[in-house]
Design an enzyme around this catalytic site. Structure first.
Site, PDB file in Angstrom:
ATOM      1  N   TRP A 168       0.742  -1.283  -0.043  1.00  0.00           N
ATOM      2  CA  TRP A 168       0.005  -0.050  -0.056  1.00  0.00           C
ATOM      3  C   TRP A 168       0.903   1.290  -0.029  1.00  0.00           C
ATOM      4  CZ3 TRP A 168      -4.566  -0.202  -2.126  1.00  0.00           C
ATOM      5  CH2 TRP A 168      -5.152  -1.388  -1.700  1.00  0.00           C
ATOM      6  N   ASP A 236      -1.255   6.513   6.779  1.00  0.00           N
ATOM      7  CA  ASP A 236      -2.484   5.892   6.341  1.00  0.00           C
ATOM      8  C   ASP A 236      -2.481   4.760   7.463  1.00  0.00           C
ATOM      9  OD1 ASP A 236      -4.081   3.975   5.433  1.00  0.00           O
ATOM     10  OD2 ASP A 236      -3.099   3.619   3.502  1.00  0.00           O
ATOM     11  N   LYS A 260     -12.146  -1.949   7.251  1.00  0.00           N
ATOM     12  CA  LYS A 260     -11.588  -3.016   7.870  1.00  0.00           C
ATOM     13  C   LYS A 260     -11.766  -2.915   9.381  1.00  0.00           C
ATOM     14  CE  LYS A 260      -7.888  -2.408   4.573  1.00  0.00           C
ATOM     15  NZ  LYS A 260      -7.965  -3.647   3.654  1.00  0.00           N
TER      16      LYS A 260
END
Length: 425
Positions: A168, A236, A260
């Protein structure tokens, strides 16, 4: 639930009946006649509606005992707390006596505004967010922020430091390169560790350091804030959002997708220092401009109302259950069960991640014999342990044990792993 539905319908009818009587008392005979007919029609409609709701509720109640919930180890969208799902179910047709589902409400109406305001207030309480930071509920998921960050903060000639520790952060760096200069200040040989801050090659020209707090695919997690003198941190936190306390004041921006650890897919939350607003580039789309979002209380256009509502329910639950300190303690207990099953397996299972940075949320592991991967997944599913297959880029297994995964799920997985080893070793 039937009693709640009947009470809601009766309240709604009472409000409409009162309104009709007020109109009739001050209107002509013709108007009073219309009100009387409306009154009769409403009684018929509400009686039929109540009957349908009672029948449906009865069916739901009878079938509830037959519902078989699995332990879902998906990396996202992921499990939601059962009591939150039940609360949303009870509110589905009539939120708080409004006669509307949240999905039907105007985002400008007082009902939804009360939902949005409480969600933000509860999130601020959970994270102790200072008033000098704005909380934005935005569409596009976390990946949109790969573009939004440079478009709000940097010119095309300015530099941002990016720590690449997994898939990511690697994607973030590639996207940011479209809008500004990117200095990859740290990148391990394999995505199984995190280089110490002292070894990062920070650019003297950069103001910002970007990192991914928890790499969902590789399962590496920063255990401390990587403070860099003279630099503003941007994180993030998608896959460990609200899993533990963080000091928001150490950051310029903290953001994450909610699918999530917090709610349904379709939204990201951006927590941004107010002093960083107002510097968006001329080519920054309005939907990505943090100041526009802040000035419009995240409602420049219609927001993802249902997702905001669901997240609000989760925020309230976390506050009731001890806040993020309590959540962190439960998460550490949960992941230890799985890591211990791996560590005690005499290399039947292996986690490739450096123990110092093993994620509390995403646990990747392989079997010594890859031929056993399919039987493992199949037999686990028979036990109600699902979505354990590792990411296609990594292989093996991955158990995502986010906040909503109960300890019982981790214990059952650990027990299954031991039984599977005994059977196939």
């Amino acid at each position: 639930m039937a009693a709640q539905m009947e009470l809601s319908l009766n309240k709604t009818f009472a409000r409409n009946d009162c309104a009709n009587r007020q109109v009739a008392s001050s209107s002509s005979q013709a108007v009073r006649g219309v009100c009387a007919r409306n009154d009769t029609r409403q009684k018929t409609v509400f009686t039929k509606a109540l009957s349908r709701k009672q029948v449906k509720c009865s069916a739901m109640t009878e079938s509830a005992a037959d519902v078989k919930r699995v332990f879902n180890f998906s990396a996202g969208p992921a499990m939601l707390p059962v009591d939150v799902l039940e609360e949303a179910q009870a509110d589905m047709l009539d939120w708080n006596g409004s006669g509307m589902s949240v999905m039907e409400m105007s985002h400008r109406g007082k009902e939804f505004l009360s939902i949005a305001n409480k969600a933000e207030a509860d999130l601020r309480s959970l994270l102790n967010i200072p008033e000098t930071y704005k909380v934005l509920f935005v569409q596009g998921g976390a990946s949109s922020q790969f573009s939004a960050i440079p478009l709000n903060l940097l010119t095309s000639e300015e530099t941002i430091d990016v720590v690449v520790t997994g898939s990511w952060s690697k994607k973030a760096a590639a996207e940011m390169k479209k809008y500004c200069k990117v200095n990859v200040c740290a990148k391990p040989d394999s995505f199984t560790s995190i280089p110490p801050v002292a070894e990062w090659s920070l650019s003297p020209e950069s103001k910002y350091v970007y990192f991914c707090a928890n790499e969902t695919i590789e399962g590496v997690e920063f255990k401390e804030d990587p403070l860099c003198e003279g630099k503003t941190l941007i994180a993030d936190v998608s896959s460990n959002f609200l899993s533990k306390p963080i000091n928001v004041e150490n950051y310029g921006i903290v953001y994450g997708g909610v699918q999530k650890n917090i709610g349904p897919a379709g939204m990201a939350i951006v927590i941004v220092k107010e002093s960083l607003l107002g510097s968006a580039r001329a080519d920054c789309p309005a939907m990505m401009d943090y100041k526009i979002a802040a000035d419009n209380d995240s409602m420049y256009n219609t927001p993802p109302c249902w997702t905001m509502y669901m997240c609000g329910l989760v925020f309230a639950k976390l506050l009731r259950e001890g806040g993020l300190e309590g959540m962190q303690e439960r998460n550490q207990e949960k992941c230890k069960l799985v890591y211990d099953a791996i560590g005690d397996s005499n290399s039947f299972y292996n986690c490739p991640v450096d123990p110092a940075v093993q994620s509390c949320m995403n646990i990747p592991f392989t079997l010594a014999d890859a031929e056993l991967d399919k039987p493992f997944i199949s037999e686990a599913a028979e036990q109600g342990l699902v979505t354990l297959k590792g990411h296609r880029s990594v292989g093996g297994m991955r158990a995502s044990v986010y906040n909503a995964m109960p300890k019982e799920g981790c214990q059952k997985l650990a027990d299954f792993m031991k039984d599977f080893q005994a059977k196939h070793a």
